[in-house]
Design an enzyme around this catalytic site. Structure first.
Site, PDB file in Angstrom:
ATOM      1  N   PRO A 120       0.816  -1.327   0.088  1.00 30.06           N
ATOM      2  CA  PRO A 120      -0.067  -0.682  -0.092  1.00 30.06           C
ATOM      3  C   PRO A 120       0.619   1.505  -0.058  1.00 30.06           C
ATOM      4  O   PRO A 120       0.759   2.230  -1.286  1.00 30.06           O
ATOM      5  CB  PRO A 120      -0.799  -0.129   1.320  1.00 30.06           C
ATOM      6  CG  PRO A 120      -1.035  -1.810   1.085  1.00 30.06           C
ATOM      7  CD  PRO A 120       0.009  -1.694   1.555  1.00 30.06           C
ATOM      8  N   GLY A 149      -7.166   3.029   1.631  1.00 25.10           N
ATOM      9  CA  GLY A 149      -5.343   2.146   0.975  1.00 25.10           C
ATOM     10  C   GLY A 149      -4.278   2.672   1.750  1.00 25.10           C
ATOM     11  O   GLY A 149      -3.778   3.246   1.819  1.00 25.10           O
ATOM     12  N   CYS A 150      -4.052   3.230   0.201  1.00 27.55           N
ATOM     13  CA  CYS A 150      -2.628   3.302  -0.204  1.00 27.55           C
ATOM     14  C   CYS A 150      -2.821   4.893  -0.065  1.00 27.55           C
ATOM     15  O   CYS A 150      -1.178   5.572   0.080  1.00 27.55           O
ATOM     16  CB  CYS A 150      -2.092   3.342  -2.101  1.00 27.55           C
ATOM     17  SG  CYS A 150      -2.556   1.466  -2.558  1.00 27.55           S
ATOM     18  N   VAL A 151      -3.307   5.989  -0.066  1.00 30.60           N
ATOM     19  CA  VAL A 151      -2.869   7.546   0.144  1.00 30.60           C
ATOM     20  C   VAL A 151      -2.885   7.709   1.667  1.00 30.60           C
ATOM     21  O   VAL A 151      -1.818   8.296   2.264  1.00 30.60           O
ATOM     22  CB  VAL A 151      -4.284   8.309  -0.555  1.00 30.60           C
ATOM     23  CG1 VAL A 151      -4.355   9.348   0.039  1.00 30.60           C
ATOM     24  CG2 VAL A 151      -4.615   8.240  -1.943  1.00 30.60           C
ATOM     25  N   THR A 154       0.422   5.857   2.576  1.00 27.03           N
ATOM     26  CA  THR A 154       1.829   6.401   2.360  1.00 27.03           C
ATOM     27  C   THR A 154       1.671   8.040   3.033  1.00 27.03           C
ATOM     28  O   THR A 154       2.579   8.099   2.838  1.00 27.03           O
ATOM     29  CB  THR A 154       1.088   7.173   0.535  1.00 27.03           C
ATOM     30  OG1 THR A 154       1.385   6.123   0.007  1.00 27.03           O
ATOM     31  CG2 THR A 154       2.916   7.974   0.115  1.00 27.03           C
TER      32      THR A 154
END
Length: 210
Positions: A120, A149-151, A154
């Protein structure tokens, strides 16, 4: 404790981090999979992409470094580990699959960095932190998919690596408003400043004038 959510959190988490002096813009996982109704990852996030592209143009005008991330796996997903095992739609990101390609309208330019990832966070298992540090960047501006998720992953890692982190709400999207709004709220409380497209473009305009 107050029953009002915003007032409750403001008592403990009302601080603002502000903007950095040398940001990099990161566009996270804007893949075709999220825009094709026939794909199980379809999220109907055209507005988020349109916003991210406008932010990208403002960043380019300001001379800000731009990073695009993509998710890519070897056939069979062996390099995806437990994430690939758990999240079945990740099969759309096996190398060579059309759904893994960048969304229409988002073609990496020669001076933009493309980071390939399997998990992710754009920082986990990649050279992104080292690249940004070597480039003298003190902050990141995050856009992308999906918010929950990935936001989010990060965002947490960006803060953990020491970067001032800003998330552009209009330029992020999810498959349902509930996780989108909940994660924007939580990131804004603890890890980043969540701002509008108008706010980030105004900030980028100040860099352009320097």
């Amino acid at each position: 404790m107050t029953d009002d959510l915003s007032a409750n959190y403001a008592k403990a988490y009302g601080n603002k981090a502000g903007f950095g002096k040398r940001p990099a813009l990161v566009l996270i996982d804007f893949a075709k999979a999220y825009f094709d109704p026939a794909c199980d990852l379809f999220a109907g996030v055209d507005d988020a992409l349109a916003s991210a592209l406008r932010v990208r143009e403002a960043a380019r005008a300001a001379g800000v470094s731009i990073v695009l991330t993509e998710v890519t796996y070897h056939k069979g997903g062996r390099d995806g580990g437990r994430f690939f095992e758990k999240a079945l739609p990740l099969r759309n990101f096996v190398k060579g699959e059309e759904m893994a390609e960048f969304a229409d309208g988002l073609v990496p330019k020669d001076d933009e960095i493309v980071v390939s990832k399997q998990y992710p966070s754009a920082f986990f298992g990649t050279s992104l932190a080292s690249t940004l540090t070597a480039g003298g960047h003190d902050s990141v501006i995050l856009t992308g998919l999906t918010t929950s998720g990935c936001v989010r992953a990060t965002c947490v890692d960006a803060m953990s690596h020491g970067f001032i982190t800003t998330v552009v709400a209009d330029a992020c999207g999810d498959r349902h408003p509930a996780p989108h709004e909940a994660n924007l709220f939580d990131m804004n409380a603890k890890y980043a400043d969540v701002v509008s497209e108008a706010e980030i473009i105004a900030y980028l305009g100040t860099l352009r004038s320097e």
